[in-house]
Motif scaffolding. Structure first.
Motif, PDB file in Angstrom:
ATOM      1  N   GLN A 144      50.730  44.193  52.579  1.00  0.00           N
ATOM      2  CA  GLN A 144      51.611  44.243  51.252  1.00  0.00           C
ATOM      3  C   GLN A 144      53.058  44.237  51.825  1.00  0.00           C
ATOM      4  OE1 GLN A 144      52.419  47.483  47.932  1.00  0.00           O
ATOM      5  NE2 GLN A 144      50.303  46.285  47.890  1.00  0.00           N
ATOM      6  N   GLY A 145      53.343  45.174  52.753  1.00  0.00           N
ATOM      7  CA  GLY A 145      54.784  45.523  53.279  1.00  0.00           C
ATOM      8  C   GLY A 145      55.238  44.192  53.865  1.00  0.00           C
ATOM      9  N   ARG A 146      54.496  43.498  54.603  1.00  0.00           N
ATOM     10  CA  ARG A 146      55.036  42.247  55.217  1.00  0.00           C
ATOM     11  C   ARG A 146      55.304  41.107  53.980  1.00  0.00           C
ATOM     12  NH1 ARG A 146      52.255  39.737  60.110  1.00  0.00           N
ATOM     13  NH2 ARG A 146      54.356  38.930  60.395  1.00  0.00           N
ATOM     14  N   THR A 147      54.520  41.273  53.006  1.00  0.00           N
ATOM     15  CA  THR A 147      54.829  40.437  51.951  1.00  0.00           C
ATOM     16  C   THR A 147      55.972  40.567  51.108  1.00  0.00           C
ATOM     17  OG1 THR A 147      52.335  39.837  51.546  1.00  0.00           O
ATOM     18  CG2 THR A 147      53.721  39.304  49.770  1.00  0.00           C
ATOM     19  N   LEU A 148      56.218  41.793  50.937  1.00  0.00           N
ATOM     20  CA  LEU A 148      57.403  42.168  50.243  1.00  0.00           C
ATOM     21  C   LEU A 148      58.578  41.744  50.911  1.00  0.00           C
ATOM     22  CD1 LEU A 148      56.426  45.404  48.858  1.00  0.00           C
ATOM     23  CD2 LEU A 148      56.647  43.443  47.364  1.00  0.00           C
ATOM     24  N   LEU A 149      58.637  42.010  52.145  1.00  0.00           N
ATOM     25  CA  LEU A 149      59.874  41.776  53.100  1.00  0.00           C
ATOM     26  C   LEU A 149      59.823  40.020  53.236  1.00  0.00           C
ATOM     27  CD1 LEU A 149      59.251  43.924  56.004  1.00  0.00           C
ATOM     28  CD2 LEU A 149      60.942  44.207  54.273  1.00  0.00           C
ATOM     29  N   LEU A 150      58.864  39.379  52.830  1.00  0.00           N
ATOM     30  CA  LEU A 150      58.978  37.793  52.887  1.00  0.00           C
ATOM     31  C   LEU A 150      59.527  37.506  51.575  1.00  0.00           C
ATOM     32  CD1 LEU A 150      58.085  35.027  53.836  1.00  0.00           C
ATOM     33  CD2 LEU A 150      55.860  35.355  53.021  1.00  0.00           C
ATOM     34  N   LEU A 151      59.052  37.913  50.474  1.00  0.00           N
ATOM     35  CA  LEU A 151      59.775  37.780  49.046  1.00  0.00           C
ATOM     36  C   LEU A 151      61.081  38.102  48.937  1.00  0.00           C
ATOM     37  CD1 LEU A 151      56.847  39.455  46.970  1.00  0.00           C
ATOM     38  CD2 LEU A 151      57.357  36.788  47.218  1.00  0.00           C
ATOM     39  N   GLN A 152      61.678  39.116  49.732  1.00  0.00           N
ATOM     40  CA  GLN A 152      63.075  39.457  49.740  1.00  0.00           C
ATOM     41  C   GLN A 152      63.654  38.416  50.674  1.00  0.00           C
ATOM     42  OE1 GLN A 152      65.258  43.459  50.490  1.00  0.00           O
ATOM     43  NE2 GLN A 152      64.518  42.793  52.485  1.00  0.00           N
ATOM     44  N   ASN A 153      63.238  37.843  51.580  1.00  0.00           N
ATOM     45  CA  ASN A 153      63.769  37.108  52.457  1.00  0.00           C
ATOM     46  C   ASN A 153      63.842  35.658  51.846  1.00  0.00           C
ATOM     47  OD1 ASN A 153      63.393  34.689  54.866  1.00  0.00           O
ATOM     48  ND2 ASN A 153      64.503  36.494  55.485  1.00  0.00           N
ATOM     49  N   ALA A 154      63.216  35.647  50.810  1.00  0.00           N
ATOM     50  CA  ALA A 154      62.842  34.236  49.881  1.00  0.00           C
ATOM     51  C   ALA A 154      64.003  34.383  48.795  1.00  0.00           C
ATOM     52  CB  ALA A 154      61.574  33.968  49.354  1.00  0.00           C
TER      53      ALA A 154
END
Length: 279
Positions: A144-154
């Motif tokens: 979940q943490g990695r996905t949230l950082l991915l969404l932030q990067n997007a």
């Protein structure tokens, strides 16, 4: 006289057995054996490990591969001594494991990095994601943490900058008012038709007969993703052993990097220091 003959025959027989036994041991491999724990993969994973095993044999090391199907198993097996080393996790996973289980497993070499990808069955670009759209997200902390950082990067959300491993509670900005649906990591690909967006592990994408090329967003690989790099891990007791050093060398070889970078269908990139093609 008869007894003398019997003794002579017995001695000759023993000498023959000794010779055969000596010859047999001389023919055996003197290589040390190292048991490596990995996660079950596809045909490309099998081919990659064939290359690594061949490299190791040239270094005088035989590799025994033990495959797991649950991410909790390789570290438990390493701690118990069932395996000598494993290669399946990134720095974040290892740090979280050590804290949760009070272990001191250590990284001894870097391997690959998988670029984060966002998928959608309903939209062809991030711009099409509607206000109030639903994002499927893993219910496990690390993923979940990695996905949230991915969404932030997007550019879709912002999370607390102090949160190294953010959760949904760490979202500080959500301009599109995105809704989050938490599901099991292995179920993310299944719910794609029901949601607007999801980040799915490439192995599940490929396993579902899809292609990672169908992603509508791919996070560029850069130094900020260091904690997401996959690593080779062993125990403190074995970290400086010659066998471990030979294994790391066998993995971090140019022919392994070439296979990973050009043949993998799950988007891995070889990222150890000196890996061919690494910028």
């Amino acid at each position: 006289m008869k007894k003398i003959y019997i003794w002579i025959i017995a001695l000759v027989a023993l000498a023959g057995i000794g010779y055969l036994s000596f010859g047999h041991h001389e023919g055996k491999s003197k290589n040390e054996t190292l048991t490596v724990g990995i996660m079950a993969g596809d045909k490309h994973t099998d081919e990659q490990w064939k290359i690594i095993k061949a490299n190791a044999k040239k270094e005088g090391l035989d590799l025994k591969i033990k495959t797991f199907t649950d991410y909790t198993q390789p570290n438990a097996a390493l701690s118990s001594g069932d395996i000598d080393v494993n290669a399946f996790q990134h720095y974040i996973f290892l740090n979280d494991w050590n804290k949760a289980h009070k272990t001191d497993l250590v990284p001894v070499g870097e391997t690959i990095l998988v670029a984060g990808r966002l998928y959608s069955d309903k939209h062809k670009s991030l711009d099409e994601i509607p206000d109030g759209g639903t994002v499927a997200i893993s219910n496990t902390k690390i993923t979940q943490g990695r996905t949230l950082l991915l969404l932030q990067n997007a550019g879709l959300i912002k999370v607390n900058k102090d949160a190294k491993d953010p959760t949904l509670k760490d979202i500080t900005e959500n301009k599109k008012n995105l809704k989050f649906k938490e599901v099991g990591t292995d179920q993310l690909v299944r719910v794609l038709p029901e949601v607007d967006l999801a980040s799915v592990d490439p192995s599940f994408i490929v396993g579902a007969g899809r292609s990672i090329k169908s992603a509508i967003y791919v996070r560029p690989i850069d130094k900020s993703q260091h904690n997401g790099i996959n690593i080779i891990v062993t125990t403190k007791k074995k970290q400086h052993s010659e066998a471990i050093k030979k294994f790391v060398k066998a993995y971090q070889s140019d022919n392994v990097a070439d296979y990973i970078n050009n043949k993998s269908e799950t988007g891995e990139v070889a990222v150890w220091k000196g890996a061919p093609g690494l910028k």
